[in-house]
Design a protein around this motif. Structure first.
Motif, PDB file in Angstrom:
ATOM      1  N   LEU A   7       1.391  -1.703   6.242  1.00  0.00           N
ATOM      2  CA  LEU A   7       2.569  -1.392   7.046  1.00  0.00           C
ATOM      3  C   LEU A   7       2.199  -0.317   8.060  1.00  0.00           C
ATOM      4  CD1 LEU A   7       5.139  -1.053   4.119  1.00  0.00           C
ATOM      5  CD2 LEU A   7       4.446  -3.124   5.348  1.00  0.00           C
ATOM      6  N   TYR A   8       2.686  -0.486   9.286  1.00  0.00           N
ATOM      7  CA  TYR A   8       2.402   0.465  10.359  1.00  0.00           C
ATOM      8  C   TYR A   8       3.705   1.078  10.853  1.00  0.00           C
ATOM      9  CZ  TYR A   8      -1.853  -2.367  10.462  1.00  0.00           C
ATOM     10  OH  TYR A   8      -3.001  -3.034  10.110  1.00  0.00           O
ATOM     11  N   PHE A   9       3.681   2.387  11.120  1.00  0.00           N
ATOM     12  CA  PHE A   9       4.880   3.098  11.547  1.00  0.00           C
ATOM     13  C   PHE A   9       4.622   3.925  12.801  1.00  0.00           C
ATOM     14  CE2 PHE A   9       5.372   2.298   7.054  1.00  0.00           C
ATOM     15  CZ  PHE A   9       6.660   1.816   6.978  1.00  0.00           C
ATOM     16  N   ALA A  10       5.695   4.186  13.541  1.00  0.00           N
ATOM     17  CA  ALA A  10       5.715   5.064  14.717  1.00  0.00           C
ATOM     18  C   ALA A  10       4.666   4.643  15.743  1.00  0.00           C
ATOM     19  CB  ALA A  10       5.583   6.520  14.292  1.00  0.00           C
ATOM     20  N   TRP A  11       3.899   5.603  16.279  1.00  0.00           N
ATOM     21  CA  TRP A  11       2.946   5.256  17.340  1.00  0.00           C
ATOM     22  C   TRP A  11       1.809   4.377  16.853  1.00  0.00           C
ATOM     23  CZ3 TRP A  11      -1.705   7.143  16.014  1.00  0.00           C
ATOM     24  CH2 TRP A  11      -1.801   8.388  15.375  1.00  0.00           C
ATOM     25  N   VAL A  12       1.531   4.358  15.561  1.00  0.00           N
ATOM     26  CA  VAL A  12       0.524   3.432  15.033  1.00  0.00           C
ATOM     27  C   VAL A  12       1.006   1.999  15.285  1.00  0.00           C
ATOM     28  CG1 VAL A  12      -0.726   2.666  12.977  1.00  0.00           C
ATOM     29  CG2 VAL A  12      -0.234   5.100  13.296  1.00  0.00           C
ATOM     30  N   ARG A  13       2.239   1.716  14.943  1.00  0.00           N
ATOM     31  CA  ARG A  13       2.845   0.397  15.152  1.00  0.00           C
ATOM     32  C   ARG A  13       2.855   0.042  16.639  1.00  0.00           C
ATOM     33  NH1 ARG A  13       8.102   1.148  13.345  1.00  0.00           N
ATOM     34  NH2 ARG A  13       8.512   1.960  15.405  1.00  0.00           N
ATOM     35  N   GLU A  14       3.221   1.003  17.466  1.00  0.00           N
ATOM     36  CA  GLU A  14       3.307   0.745  18.907  1.00  0.00           C
ATOM     37  C   GLU A  14       1.945   0.388  19.496  1.00  0.00           C
ATOM     38  OE1 GLU A  14       5.150   4.262  20.464  1.00  0.00           O
ATOM     39  OE2 GLU A  14       6.949   3.952  19.249  1.00  0.00           O
ATOM     40  N   ARG A  15       0.901   1.067  19.090  1.00  0.00           N
ATOM     41  CA  ARG A  15      -0.436   0.805  19.644  1.00  0.00           C
ATOM     42  C   ARG A  15      -1.013  -0.516  19.157  1.00  0.00           C
ATOM     43  NH1 ARG A  15      -2.301   7.105  19.191  1.00  0.00           N
ATOM     44  NH2 ARG A  15      -0.983   7.779  20.919  1.00  0.00           N
ATOM     45  N   ILE A  16      -0.728  -0.855  17.903  1.00  0.00           N
ATOM     46  CA  ILE A  16      -1.248  -2.107  17.350  1.00  0.00           C
ATOM     47  C   ILE A  16      -0.399  -3.291  17.796  1.00  0.00           C
ATOM     48  CG2 ILE A  16      -1.605  -3.374  15.193  1.00  0.00           C
ATOM     49  CD1 ILE A  16      -2.378  -0.698  13.931  1.00  0.00           C
ATOM     50  N   GLY A  17       0.907  -3.066  17.909  1.00  0.00           N
ATOM     51  CA  GLY A  17       1.808  -4.146  18.289  1.00  0.00           C
ATOM     52  C   GLY A  17       2.315  -4.959  17.113  1.00  0.00           C
ATOM     53  N   TYR A  46      -5.994  -1.462  17.853  1.00  0.00           N
ATOM     54  CA  TYR A  46      -6.435  -0.924  16.564  1.00  0.00           C
ATOM     55  C   TYR A  46      -7.366   0.269  16.781  1.00  0.00           C
ATOM     56  CZ  TYR A  46      -4.696  -5.100  14.125  1.00  0.00           C
ATOM     57  OH  TYR A  46      -3.915  -6.088  13.602  1.00  0.00           O
ATOM     58  N   ALA A  47      -8.329   0.103  17.679  1.00  0.00           N
ATOM     59  CA  ALA A  47      -9.268   1.194  17.949  1.00  0.00           C
ATOM     60  C   ALA A  47      -8.529   2.409  18.479  1.00  0.00           C
ATOM     61  CB  ALA A  47     -10.331   0.734  18.950  1.00  0.00           C
ATOM     62  N   GLU A  48      -7.536   2.175  19.317  1.00  0.00           N
ATOM     63  CA  GLU A  48      -6.746   3.276  19.866  1.00  0.00           C
ATOM     64  C   GLU A  48      -5.923   3.964  18.779  1.00  0.00           C
ATOM     65  OE1 GLU A  48      -3.154   3.893  23.087  1.00  0.00           O
ATOM     66  OE2 GLU A  48      -4.395   2.106  23.235  1.00  0.00           O
ATOM     67  N   ALA A  49      -5.269   3.176  17.935  1.00  0.00           N
ATOM     68  CA  ALA A  49      -4.412   3.733  16.883  1.00  0.00           C
ATOM     69  C   ALA A  49      -5.208   4.532  15.857  1.00  0.00           C
ATOM     70  CB  ALA A  49      -3.639   2.619  16.188  1.00  0.00           C
ATOM     71  N   PHE A  50      -6.442   4.087  15.584  1.00  0.00           N
ATOM     72  CA  PHE A  50      -7.232   4.701  14.517  1.00  0.00           C
ATOM     73  C   PHE A  50      -8.407   5.526  15.030  1.00  0.00           C
ATOM     74  CE2 PHE A  50      -5.414   0.818  12.453  1.00  0.00           C
ATOM     75  CZ  PHE A  50      -4.411   1.507  11.793  1.00  0.00           C
ATOM     76  N   ALA A  51      -8.356   5.920  16.300  1.00  0.00           N
ATOM     77  CA  ALA A  51      -9.442   6.703  16.905  1.00  0.00           C
ATOM     78  C   ALA A  51      -9.608   8.064  16.249  1.00  0.00           C
ATOM     79  CB  ALA A  51      -9.207   6.865  18.402  1.00  0.00           C
ATOM     80  N   GLU A  52      -8.521   8.642  15.774  1.00  0.00           N
ATOM     81  CA  GLU A  52      -8.561   9.955  15.124  1.00  0.00           C
ATOM     82  C   GLU A  52      -7.915   9.851  13.740  1.00  0.00           C
ATOM     83  OE1 GLU A  52      -7.617  13.404  17.711  1.00  0.00           O
ATOM     84  OE2 GLU A  52      -7.078  11.846  19.172  1.00  0.00           O
ATOM     85  N   PRO A  53      -8.655   9.355  12.757  1.00  0.00           N
ATOM     86  CA  PRO A  53      -8.072   9.156  11.428  1.00  0.00           C
ATOM     87  C   PRO A  53      -7.443  10.414  10.826  1.00  0.00           C
ATOM     88  CG  PRO A  53     -10.229   8.145  11.553  1.00  0.00           C
ATOM     89  CD  PRO A  53     -10.041   8.924  12.817  1.00  0.00           C
ATOM     90  N   ALA A  54      -7.968  11.583  11.161  1.00  0.00           N
ATOM     91  CA  ALA A  54      -7.420  12.821  10.593  1.00  0.00           C
ATOM     92  C   ALA A  54      -5.965  13.041  10.999  1.00  0.00           C
ATOM     93  CB  ALA A  54      -8.270  14.009  11.014  1.00  0.00           C
ATOM     94  N   ARG A  55      -5.509  12.347  12.033  1.00  0.00           N
ATOM     95  CA  ARG A  55      -4.117  12.469  12.483  1.00  0.00           C
ATOM     96  C   ARG A  55      -3.173  11.561  11.699  1.00  0.00           C
ATOM     97  NH1 ARG A  55      -3.317  11.315  18.418  1.00  0.00           N
ATOM     98  NH2 ARG A  55      -1.263  12.117  17.897  1.00  0.00           N
ATOM     99  N   LEU A  56      -3.697  10.799  10.759  1.00  0.00           N
ATOM    100  CA  LEU A  56      -2.890   9.825  10.020  1.00  0.00           C
ATOM    101  C   LEU A  56      -2.539  10.313   8.622  1.00  0.00           C
ATOM    102  CD1 LEU A  56      -4.920   6.632  10.893  1.00  0.00           C
ATOM    103  CD2 LEU A  56      -2.701   7.287  11.836  1.00  0.00           C
ATOM    104  N   ARG A  57      -1.486   9.745   8.109  1.00  0.00           N
ATOM    105  CA  ARG A  57      -1.108   9.923   6.717  1.00  0.00           C
ATOM    106  C   ARG A  57      -1.043   8.528   6.106  1.00  0.00           C
ATOM    107  NH1 ARG A  57      -2.625  13.868   8.253  1.00  0.00           N
ATOM    108  NH2 ARG A  57      -1.642  15.878   8.393  1.00  0.00           N
ATOM    109  N   ALA A  58      -1.162   8.466   4.775  1.00  0.00           N
ATOM    110  CA  ALA A  58      -1.178   7.169   4.106  1.00  0.00           C
ATOM    111  C   ALA A  58      -0.364   7.222   2.821  1.00  0.00           C
ATOM    112  CB  ALA A  58      -2.615   6.764   3.791  1.00  0.00           C
ATOM    113  N   ALA A  59       0.096   6.047   2.428  1.00  0.00           N
ATOM    114  CA  ALA A  59       0.765   5.884   1.140  1.00  0.00           C
ATOM    115  C   ALA A  59       0.281   4.573   0.535  1.00  0.00           C
ATOM    116  CB  ALA A  59       2.277   5.870   1.310  1.00  0.00           C
TER     117      ALA A  59
END
Length: 86
Positions: A7-17, A46-59
């Motif tokens: 599941l993708y949320f917020a700007w992650v969802r927007e960048r991936i589509g 995907y590359a854009e959304a995950f370029a800085e993994p440290a900016r992400l949170r996960a569940a």
């Protein structure tokens, strides 16, 4: 073979589509960070959304986990930016 819903949320969802997708489960020993790297390797949004993994949170299965957490038997992985409150 087991499946993993992502599941993708917020700007992650927007960048991936995409809001979500389902993949073959990559394996119990894979870590959240491994999945992020695999997804980033797809390029484009995907590359854009995950370029800085440290900016992400996960569940995993709706429980917050660090990015180095193993997937184990999880059925769902959610990826999102940090939540801010006010």
């Amino acid at each position: 073979m087991a499946k993993l819903d992502i599941l993708y949320f917020a700007w992650v969802r927007e960048r991936i589509g995409l809001d979500a997708e389902t993949l073959e489960h990559p394996g119990r020993d894979m870590r959240v960070s491994d999945v992020i790297a695999m997804l980033a390797g797809r390029g484009g949004g995907y590359a854009e959304a995950f370029a800085e993994p440290a900016r992400l949170r996960a569940a995993l299965d709706q429980a917050f986990v660090p990015l180095d957490a193993p997937l184990e038997g999880a059925r769902e992985l959610a990826l999102f930016p940090p939540v801010t409150g006010g």
